[in-house]
Design a protein around this motif. Structure first.
Motif, PDB file in Angstrom:
ATOM      1  N   PRO A 227     156.370  15.313  86.966  1.00  0.00           N
ATOM      2  CA  PRO A 227     157.008  14.270  86.168  1.00  0.00           C
ATOM      3  C   PRO A 227     158.372  13.883  86.724  1.00  0.00           C
ATOM      4  O   PRO A 227     159.054  14.691  87.363  1.00  0.00           O
ATOM      5  CB  PRO A 227     157.128  14.905  84.774  1.00  0.00           C
ATOM      6  N   ASP A 228     158.758  12.634  86.476  1.00  0.00           N
ATOM      7  CA  ASP A 228     160.049  12.136  86.957  1.00  0.00           C
ATOM      8  C   ASP A 228     161.196  12.916  86.322  1.00  0.00           C
ATOM      9  O   ASP A 228     161.140  13.303  85.153  1.00  0.00           O
ATOM     10  CB  ASP A 228     160.206  10.654  86.616  1.00  0.00           C
ATOM     11  N   LYS A 316     162.464  16.324  96.165  1.00  0.00           N
ATOM     12  CA  LYS A 316     161.542  15.212  95.938  1.00  0.00           C
ATOM     13  C   LYS A 316     160.523  15.561  94.853  1.00  0.00           C
ATOM     14  O   LYS A 316     160.136  14.713  94.037  1.00  0.00           O
ATOM     15  CB  LYS A 316     160.818  14.868  97.247  1.00  0.00           C
ATOM     16  N   GLU A 317     160.102  16.846  94.817  1.00  0.00           N
ATOM     17  CA  GLU A 317     159.054  17.236  93.878  1.00  0.00           C
ATOM     18  C   GLU A 317     159.583  17.484  92.464  1.00  0.00           C
ATOM     19  O   GLU A 317     158.935  17.101  91.488  1.00  0.00           O
ATOM     20  CB  GLU A 317     158.360  18.498  94.393  1.00  0.00           C
ATOM     21  N   HIS A 318     160.750  18.080  92.348  1.00  0.00           N
ATOM     22  CA  HIS A 318     161.252  18.488  91.032  1.00  0.00           C
ATOM     23  C   HIS A 318     162.282  17.524  90.438  1.00  0.00           C
ATOM     24  O   HIS A 318     162.426  17.474  89.215  1.00  0.00           O
ATOM     25  CB  HIS A 318     161.858  19.897  91.112  1.00  0.00           C
ATOM     26  N   HIS A 319     162.991  16.803  91.276  1.00  0.00           N
ATOM     27  CA  HIS A 319     164.041  15.890  90.789  1.00  0.00           C
ATOM     28  C   HIS A 319     163.993  14.610  91.623  1.00  0.00           C
ATOM     29  O   HIS A 319     164.951  14.255  92.310  1.00  0.00           O
ATOM     30  CB  HIS A 319     165.416  16.562  90.882  1.00  0.00           C
ATOM     31  N   ASN A 320     162.847  13.928  91.547  1.00  0.00           N
ATOM     32  CA  ASN A 320     162.613  12.798  92.451  1.00  0.00           C
ATOM     33  C   ASN A 320     163.590  11.651  92.243  1.00  0.00           C
ATOM     34  O   ASN A 320     163.966  10.959  93.196  1.00  0.00           O
ATOM     35  CB  ASN A 320     161.171  12.297  92.295  1.00  0.00           C
ATOM     36  N   LEU A 321     164.011  11.407  91.011  1.00  0.00           N
ATOM     37  CA  LEU A 321     164.964  10.311  90.768  1.00  0.00           C
ATOM     38  C   LEU A 321     166.310  10.619  91.404  1.00  0.00           C
ATOM     39  O   LEU A 321     166.968   9.724  91.972  1.00  0.00           O
ATOM     40  CB  LEU A 321     165.129  10.076  89.263  1.00  0.00           C
TER      41      LEU A 321
END
Length: 355
Positions: A227-228, A316-321
């Motif tokens: 999730p974003d 990128k995977e855990h905190h993509n924003l």
């Protein structure tokens, strides 16, 4: 002549017998005092329904009142009994259930789902996530939290565990040290927690995307798209606001207990004790989940708080924003190793320096 010569000896024996009888008479109260039940039976009448009626109506005599100057507080009082019942029948079992249930849940979750590994290989390029100051604050507060949690649990449950194992002498010394640590480290923890809450406030303000994070379980279960999330995800924000509410309540109630010389009544102290215990036990249980996710439960999370840097893949995977804001600031691992000291641009995590 023989009788005359024996008279001094008989006299001395008579005196010795009298001394022995007197000694036995003095020993009996001492023996009674060495037995707690016997001491209570002789020193204080049984607390029965009549005694409680007298306490509630204010009819108690001087033996039941506080002897301190200008005090009319009853040593035996309904409020104290209410506090004891709440503490022993509700608070103590609540703590065991909450902490035990969390440990069971963590164990089952790890056995069923295992560690959440990265879905893609690491790139070897790093992003600065936590500064030296932020990591120092985190680890100091975390260490104090663990010490206070362990000493608090010892104060609440230690007599049931360590006293039978090691005896009264060891347990008494242990409890004395426990109280000193808990009472003196508590205010320091409170001051540092307020600092860390103020510093991380803007990162943890709720956003509408947080609900989607919870609906997807934070991405810990399954192999689907994570999730974003911005710099802080929904779970981290919940932990922050628990510290900002229950944590501050624990600090405030702890200060009431730590400094009883500011005019608070015993009733206030009793309720402060209940608030302090319930809040601290609840936070300890939730902290176990926080520690699990940040260490054993998620690949790459611990190294971020240990070194300050995270791999591009993890970001990128855990905190993509957040990653989209700072991806152009990634550096190679050898550049990270070459940085023995943070430079002037490292005063804030990547993504915030450009804002």
């Amino acid at each position: 002549m023989i009788l005359f010569n024996a008279w001094p000896a008989l006299w001395r024996m008579s005196l010795l017998a009298l001394a022995l009888l007197a000694g036995l008479g003095l020993v009996q109260p001492a023996l009674a005092q060495s037995d707690p039940d016997a001491e209570i039976a002789t020193a204080v009448p049984a607390i029965n329904a009549d005694a409680w009626r007298q306490v509630r109506s204010g009819e108690t005599g001087p033996n039941y009142r506080d002897s301190r100057f200008d005090s009319n507080y009853n040593l035996i009082n309904a409020g104290g009994e209410t506090w004891r019942q709440i503490r022993n029948r509700w608070v103590s079992p609540f703590g065991l259930i909450a902490i035990g249930a969390m440990l069971v849940m963590i164990t089952l979750f790890y056995l069923v789902f295992g560690r959440k590994d990265l879905d893609e290989p690491r790139t070897g390029r790093k992003l600065l996530r936590w500064t030296v100051l932020e990591r120092s604050l985190h680890w100091t507060v975390a260490t104090l939290f663990i010490v206070l949690a362990l000493t608090g649990l010892n104060l609440l449950y230690g007599k049931f565990v360590f006293r039978p194992l090691f005896g009264d002498a060891f347990w008494a010394g242990m409890m004395s040290g426990t109280k000193v640590l808990h009472n003196y480290l508590g205010p320091l923890f409170g001051a540092l927690l307020i600092i860390i809450l103020a510093k991380f406030l803007m990162r943890n303000l709720p956003k509408k995307g947080d609900w989607a994070w919870f609906k997807q379980g934070g991405g810990l279960i399954g192999k689907g798209r994570h999730p974003d999330a911005g710099f802080a995800n929904g779970g981290e924000k919940v932990w922050y606001w628990l510290l900002a509410t229950a944590g501050l309540a624990v600090i405030a109630s702890g200060l009431v207990l730590d400094f009883p010389n500011y005019g608070q009544s015993r009733d206030t102290m009793q309720w402060a004790n209940i608030v302090h215990a319930v809040g601290a036990l609840g936070l300890t249980a939730v902290a176990l989940g926080h520690i699990y996710i940040g260490t054993l439960g998620t690949e790459g999370s611990l190294e971020g708080m240990a070194t300050g840097y995270v791999d591009e893949t993890w970001a990128k995977e855990h905190h993509n924003l957040w990653y989209e804001q700072v991806k152009d600031q990634a550096i190679d691992a050898d550049q990270v190793a070459a940085r023995s000291r943070p430079g002037p641009d490292d005063s804030a995590p990547a993504g915030e320096r450009t804002s």
